[in-house]
Write an enzyme that holds these catalytic residues in place. Structure first.
Site, mmCIF file in Angstrom:
data_model
loop_
_atom_site.group_PDB
_atom_site.id
_atom_site.type_symbol
_atom_site.label_atom_id
_atom_site.label_comp_id
_atom_site.label_asym_id
_atom_site.label_seq_id
_atom_site.Cartn_x
_atom_site.Cartn_y
_atom_site.Cartn_z
ATOM 1 N N ASN A 6 0.781 -1.103 -0.131
ATOM 2 C CA ASN A 6 -0.151 -0.010 -0.083
ATOM 3 C C ASN A 6 0.787 1.306 0.142
ATOM 4 O OD1 ASN A 6 0.730 -0.714 2.631
ATOM 5 N ND2 ASN A 6 -0.869 0.490 3.652
ATOM 6 N N GLU B 145 4.019 -5.242 12.357
ATOM 7 C CA GLU B 145 3.187 -4.218 12.167
ATOM 8 C C GLU B 145 1.864 -4.839 11.407
ATOM 9 O OE1 GLU B 145 0.761 -1.577 10.976
ATOM 10 O OE2 GLU B 145 2.363 -0.553 9.726
ATOM 11 N N CYS C 231 -3.373 1.322 6.678
ATOM 12 C CA CYS C 231 -3.371 0.353 8.165
ATOM 13 C C CYS C 231 -3.965 1.238 9.123
ATOM 14 C CB CYS C 231 -2.212 -0.309 8.493
ATOM 15 S SG CYS C 231 -0.812 0.641 8.695
ATOM 16 N N GLU D 62 8.664 0.501 16.509
ATOM 17 C CA GLU D 62 9.962 1.215 15.829
ATOM 18 C C GLU D 62 9.769 2.795 15.753
ATOM 19 O OE1 GLU D 62 10.904 -1.119 12.392
ATOM 20 O OE2 GLU D 62 9.799 -2.761 12.976
#
Length: 495
Positions: free
Chosen positions: A163, A261, A294, A469
């Site tokens: 994406n 993630e 997301c 992160e």
């Protein structure tokens, strides 16, 4: 799939030559077979990409392992210099990168030019500078000196999504390289092209052979052997929960640390005291990248007392969105990435409508554009336990629910298995603080959305991921932390 031994090794995409082979140990490597990469804009075949197997996975890890000792011992200042040189290369080819990625994944060209590709360069510059700023704290324990340091961990496998292909790849590549690790990058098979351009840019910047390797292909054919390799010391993955479960199980056999993630089903809570113009603008903004984000706040939770007015303003603003060719400046929504993704999105909507939901706007593919264009959709009358509320759609589909109290709003917001992000819109600072403290989310935005600082931690709670992160949290993951304890005495006269 049949073999294509005569397939061209360089494709011209949006006028830009792109090598379709792997990049392993400082050279281009072909595979016996290829796979087709199509543009979501019009379905045309852009290129045939080298289709990696366990053999290419093994070669890439071997190259990364061989290059690791020299790269790990490279002084931080030199590593930082090379990362800045890569950033320079990205900026020099920004227009090429933007054009290729728009053709490859269908996101807006204007967004790539003005935001995404500049962020790619910034990723390298930030972690280059952060490397030189890392503190090495010294602690005193009864006269003994404790010195903390970050040591390179080893070869890293980085698996990235489709994406925001290059930006999310460099979000991992930059800190991994800065920390002194070597990298094997596996981009998503639906959007692999700009990763290949990155390999060229890194080589031109002078990055030593084997420090950055690129292997293309399908997850079960090349991703699985990469994540199972015993010589890999870190795995970072962005993608779906089912794939993450398989990666974590495989990595666990080798005790390889993972950073995951994953999906999101983020809420946007709109309270009665909110600036409704701001709330509507933020809500309509969730259609960005055709809903393939997301972090998107796909669940609109609105105070019942203002829900009718909010909905009216929302539908009016959404009607202004222009859907079409993402290469055109005036376009607001482009296509979805792949026929399978469009089918998945439409399946969620059709099942929701059959279960009693109501399409306030949208509700299906765009009949005027055809192809992979799905109309921006808002579904009302959805139950909290319904599939469309509980599962990540990853398309331009939002749901609308109402609440009467803060307690109910929080319960709805926290009522999924995800916890990636949340957005609050309220005019009351105390309420904002009070609600934010109760939300299960890795990131909470108040009266804003998608404000990201690389110094801050990023990641998800619950099934939205493992680890954080960004800033020093990236170095914590991509390095082996060491504490050296030195006694105050015991030295010889020569010491």
């Amino acid at each position: 799939m049949p073999e294509h031994p005569a397939a061209a090794t360089v494709a011209t995409v949006a006028g830009v030559p792109v090598d379709t082979r792997h990049w392993i140990g400082g050279r281009r490597v072909a595979s016996a077979d290829t796979f087709a990469d199509h543009s979501p804009i019009d379905g045309t075949e852009l290129a045939r990409i080298a289709r990696g197997t366990a053999a290419e996975a093994e070669a890439a890890v071997a190259a990364a392992r061989t290059a690791f000792p020299a790269w790990a011992s490279t002084p931080p200042a030199e590593r930082a210099r090379l990362l800045h040189a890569i950033a320079d290369g990205v900026e020099a080819r920004l227009a090429d990168l933007a054009a290729v990625e728009t053709a490859d994944n269908g996101a807006l060209l204007r967004s790539h030019l003005r935001g995404v590709m500049p962020r790619v360069a910034h990723n390298f510059r930030f972690f280059a500078d952060r490397l030189l700023e890392l503190a090495h704290p010294e602690l005193d324990t009864r006269g003994h000196a404790n010195r903390v340091s970050w040591d390179p961990a080893g070869p890293c496998v980085l698996i990235t999504p489709w994406n925001a292909p290059l930006m999310l790849a460099t979000w991992k590549v930059a800190p991994a390289l800065a920390a002194g690790n070597t990298v094997v990058l596996k981009p998503a098979e639906w959007s692999p092209l700009t990763a290949s351009l990155l390999a060229d840019i890194a080589a031109e910047a002078g990055l030593p052979a084997g420090v950055l390797n690129l292997v293309q292909g399908y997850g079960d054919e090349v991703g699985a052997p990469l994540t199972a390799h015993p010589d890999v010391r870190r795995i970072s993955f962005t993608g779906s929960v089912p794939t993450a479960r398989r990666i974590a199980e495989t990595a666990g056999r080798n005790l390889t640390p993972v950073s995951l993630e994953l999906g999101g089903k983020s809420p946007m809570l709109v309270f009665a005291d909110a600036d409704l113009d701001l709330a509507v603008e933020l809500a309509v903004g969730q259609y960005d990248n055709a809903g393939q984000v997301c972090l998107a706040a796909t669940r609109l939770l609105v105070d019942a007392s203002v829900a009718e007015e909010f909905t009216a303003r929302f539908t009016g603003r959404a009607a202004e969105l222009r859907q079409g060719d993402p290469r055109e400046e005036s376009t607001d929504l482009g296509p979805n990435i792949h026929p399978r993704q469009l089918e998945r999105i439409d399946g969620f909507v059709r099942r929701a409508l059959a279960a009693g939901a109501r399409a306030v706007i949208g509700g299906g593919p765009n009949p005027e554009l055809g192809g992979l264009y799905y109309r921006p959709t808002l579904l009302a009358g959805v139950a909290q336990d319904s599939e469309v509320v509980q599962e990540e759609v990853f398309g331009p589909v939002l749901t609308l629910q109402t609440f009467d109290t803060e307690k109910e709003a929080v319960e709805l917001a926290n009522g999924t298995r995800f916890g990636l992000a949340a957005t609050l819109v309220t005019g009351d600072r105390e309420r904002a603080d009070r609600i934010a403290d109760q939300l299960v989310a890795g990131t909470v935005w108040v009266n804003c959305f998608f404000v990201r600082d690389l110094r801050a931690p990023f990641g998800g709670s619950r099934e939205s991921g493992i680890g954080r992160e960004g800033g020093d949290w990236s170095f914590d993951f991509y390095a082996d932390l060491r504490n050296t304890v030195t006694a105050p005495k015991g030295w010889s006269d020569r010491g």
